[in-house]
Design a protein around this motif. Structure first.
Motif, short mmCIF file in Angstrom:
data_model
loop_
_atom_site.label_atom_id
_atom_site.label_comp_id
_atom_site.label_asym_id
_atom_site.label_seq_id
_atom_site.Cartn_x
_atom_site.Cartn_y
_atom_site.Cartn_z
N LYS A 333 0.83 -1.21 0.00
CA LYS A 333 0.00 0.00 0.00
C LYS A 333 0.87 1.26 0.00
N ALA A 334 1.94 1.24 0.80
CA ALA A 334 2.82 2.41 0.87
C ALA A 334 3.42 2.72 -0.50
N GLN A 335 3.83 1.68 -1.23
CA GLN A 335 4.42 1.94 -2.54
C GLN A 335 3.35 2.34 -3.55
N TRP A 336 2.15 1.77 -3.45
CA TRP A 336 1.05 2.20 -4.32
C TRP A 336 0.77 3.69 -4.13
N GLU A 337 0.75 4.15 -2.89
CA GLU A 337 0.48 5.57 -2.64
C GLU A 337 1.55 6.46 -3.26
N LEU A 338 2.81 6.02 -3.16
CA LEU A 338 3.89 6.79 -3.79
C LEU A 338 3.73 6.82 -5.31
N PHE A 339 3.34 5.69 -5.90
CA PHE A 339 3.18 5.67 -7.36
C PHE A 339 2.00 6.54 -7.79
N LEU A 340 0.91 6.49 -7.04
CA LEU A 340 -0.24 7.33 -7.39
C LEU A 340 0.12 8.81 -7.28
N ARG A 341 0.91 9.18 -6.30
CA ARG A 341 1.39 10.57 -6.20
C ARG A 341 2.29 10.92 -7.38
N HIS A 342 3.08 9.95 -7.80
CA HIS A 342 3.95 10.16 -8.96
C HIS A 342 3.12 10.43 -10.21
N VAL A 343 2.05 9.65 -10.39
CA VAL A 343 1.18 9.83 -11.55
C VAL A 343 0.43 11.17 -11.48
N ALA A 344 -0.08 11.49 -10.30
CA ALA A 344 -0.93 12.67 -10.16
C ALA A 344 -0.15 13.97 -10.06
N LEU A 345 1.01 13.92 -9.38
CA LEU A 345 1.74 15.15 -9.06
C LEU A 345 3.15 15.19 -9.62
N ASP A 346 3.54 14.11 -10.32
CA ASP A 346 4.92 13.97 -10.78
C ASP A 346 5.89 13.99 -9.60
N ALA A 347 5.46 13.42 -8.47
CA ALA A 347 6.31 13.32 -7.29
C ALA A 347 7.50 12.41 -7.59
N PRO A 348 8.62 12.58 -6.86
CA PRO A 348 9.82 11.78 -7.13
C PRO A 348 9.55 10.28 -7.09
N TRP A 349 10.23 9.58 -7.98
CA TRP A 349 10.01 8.12 -8.13
C TRP A 349 11.21 7.53 -8.87
N HIS A 350 11.78 6.44 -8.35
CA HIS A 350 12.90 5.84 -9.07
C HIS A 350 12.82 4.32 -9.18
N TRP A 351 11.67 3.75 -8.77
CA TRP A 351 11.50 2.30 -8.89
C TRP A 351 10.82 1.98 -10.22
N ASP A 352 11.49 2.31 -11.32
CA ASP A 352 10.87 2.25 -12.64
C ASP A 352 11.20 0.94 -13.35
N LEU A 353 10.84 0.87 -14.63
CA LEU A 353 11.08 -0.36 -15.39
C LEU A 353 12.56 -0.65 -15.60
N LEU A 354 13.40 0.37 -15.56
CA LEU A 354 14.84 0.12 -15.63
C LEU A 354 15.31 -0.56 -14.35
N ALA A 355 14.79 -0.12 -13.19
CA ALA A 355 15.10 -0.80 -11.94
C ALA A 355 14.60 -2.24 -11.98
N GLY A 356 13.42 -2.45 -12.58
CA GLY A 356 12.92 -3.81 -12.75
C GLY A 356 13.81 -4.65 -13.63
N ALA A 357 14.40 -4.04 -14.66
CA ALA A 357 15.30 -4.76 -15.56
C ALA A 357 16.55 -5.22 -14.83
N ARG A 358 17.01 -4.45 -13.83
CA ARG A 358 18.17 -4.88 -13.05
C ARG A 358 17.89 -6.20 -12.34
N GLY A 359 16.65 -6.34 -11.85
CA GLY A 359 16.29 -7.59 -11.19
C GLY A 359 16.28 -8.76 -12.15
N VAL A 360 15.76 -8.56 -13.36
CA VAL A 360 15.76 -9.60 -14.38
C VAL A 360 17.20 -9.94 -14.76
N GLN A 361 18.04 -8.93 -14.88
CA GLN A 361 19.45 -9.15 -15.21
C GLN A 361 20.14 -10.03 -14.17
#
Length: 383
Positions: A333-361
């Motif tokens: 829930k905490a991360q969902w709230e951060l993402f919704l703020r990112h979508v609505a307000l362009d609030a800071p966010w760095h857990w993006d698809l590139l970060a996800g790619a590091r996990g796949v790597q």
């Protein structure tokens, strides 16, 4: 207060994780608290649109929770201009193509991990999302857990001095399915369906290590299948073609070494299902999902090896509980709230698809390391 609705297509919501953590304990919990206060006089109101393959299951979920919208037609949902966000909690093998469609439809993307079955596909998703100008995020829930938040507090406060090593133990016994039903779906143990503990857990270990201690620079892993035969949901035996245990050593930026064991064939003799012990020059700590205990240099005992006499002290009792000092919300829930703020307000966010790619790597390199029997470098990724 002005209420603004954000409509979220939730694909794979009939699964265990999609339903419990993302629907019930995240988005519905946000609705129960009255929405997400954006701090500017606006309350964001999440409106889930349930998506999946089984109409009757979606209808039952919607009726149970008073939701009005569900569909088995993913393309129709993505073509709906009122849908703002696409969320994916499907099986891994189905995720990549669905996210591509959602990006092409101009939807913001939030997804479970791994984001794709291979690094090339994961990087392509990140490139496509950036090119489309949509916001995108990947679930990295463990860093939002109380135990790891307390551990992060110790790190930020300089408690450890120079961090030397991290040792992680994760896992539990997943029943084979013959005489007791398994706690995990059978596809988890079939490589052809995207199963395996490395592709499941190494993406977690990548962001935990990266966020708390430093980027992973090398990996050496031994991967195995301890239980070769399991029984599926219908009681039929099948060959477990995916790995169910992985033993990894990771060298981190800055010189610390992490050793993490992951297994679905281990019986638990620890306080929590996952624990990390961090040792530094000034102190040590052991963190689980909720608890964190610490031992400072000044309070460290001086044991002497003597196998001829019984121990007269309990080493565990010499550790100090790290206090909560705050109320911890559900990590998803905490991360969902951060993402919704990112979508609505362009609030800071760095857990993006590139970060996800590091996990796949890291998962890909871990499997390769085991197959080739050698340590491998982990190159830095860029788009």
């Amino acid at each position: 207060m002005t209420r603004k609705t954000v409509r979220i297509a939730m694909n794979g919501v009939t699964g265990r994780m999609g339903y419990r953590q993302h629907l019930v304990r995240s988005l519905l919990a946000i609705r129960e608290q009255g929405g997400l206060d954006l701090g500017d006089g606006t309350v964001l109101w999440p409106e889930p649109v349930l998506v999946g393959r089984r109409d009757h299951a979606l209808k039952a979920l919607a009726e149970r929770h008073g939701l009005d919208h569900w569909s088995t037609d993913v393309d129709a949902v993505l073509a709906d201009d009122s849908i703002d966000i696409y969320f994916d909690a499907q099986v891994t093998a189905a995720r990549e193509e669905a996210i591509k469609k959602a990006i092409a439809a101009g939807k913001h993307i939030y997804t479970e991990k791994p984001t794709a079955t291979g690094l090339a596909g994961a990087l392509e998703l990140a490139r496509l999302a950036d090119a489309a100008g949509v916001k995108h995020g990947v679930v990295q829930d463990k860093i939002f857990l109380p135990g790891l938040l307390k551990l992060k507090r110790l790190i930020d406060g300089g408690f450890f001095g120079k961090i030397l090593s991290v040792r992680g133990e994760f896992g539990y016994w997943v029943f084979e399915g013959d005489w007791q039903s398994a706690q995990r779906p059978s596809w988890n143990y079939r490589a052809e369906d995207g199963g395996g503990i490395v592709v499941d857990m190494f993406p977690h270990w990548e962001y935990v290590l990266h966020e708390l201690f430093g980027a992973v620079r090398t990996v050496q892993a031994h991967v195995t299948t301890h239980i070769p035969t399991r029984w599926d949901e219908h009681g039929k035996p099948y060959d477990a073609t995916a790995d169910d245990a992985a033993y990894g050593i990771f060298q981190l930026e800055g010189g610390a070494v992490a050793q993490i064991n992951s297994s679905w064939a281990v019986r638990v003799n620890r306080d929590e299902l996952v624990e990390f012990q961090v040792d530094g020059t000034e102190g040590s700590a052991v963190a689980g999902l909720r608890r964190c205990r610490a031992q400072h240099r000044s309070a460290t005992p001086k044991p002497v090896w003597n196998p001829d006499i019984p121990l007269t002290e309990s080493f565990r009792d010499q550790w100090q509980e790290v206090p909560d000092n705050e109320e911890f919300d559900n990590g998803f829930k905490a991360q969902w709230e951060l993402f919704l703020r990112h979508v609505a307000l362009d609030a800071p966010w760095h857990w993006d698809l590139l970060a996800g790619a590091r996990g796949v790597q890291l998962a890909e390199l871990g499997l390769k390391s085991s197959a080739e029997g050698r340590r491998l470098d982990v190159p830095e990724l860029s788009l």
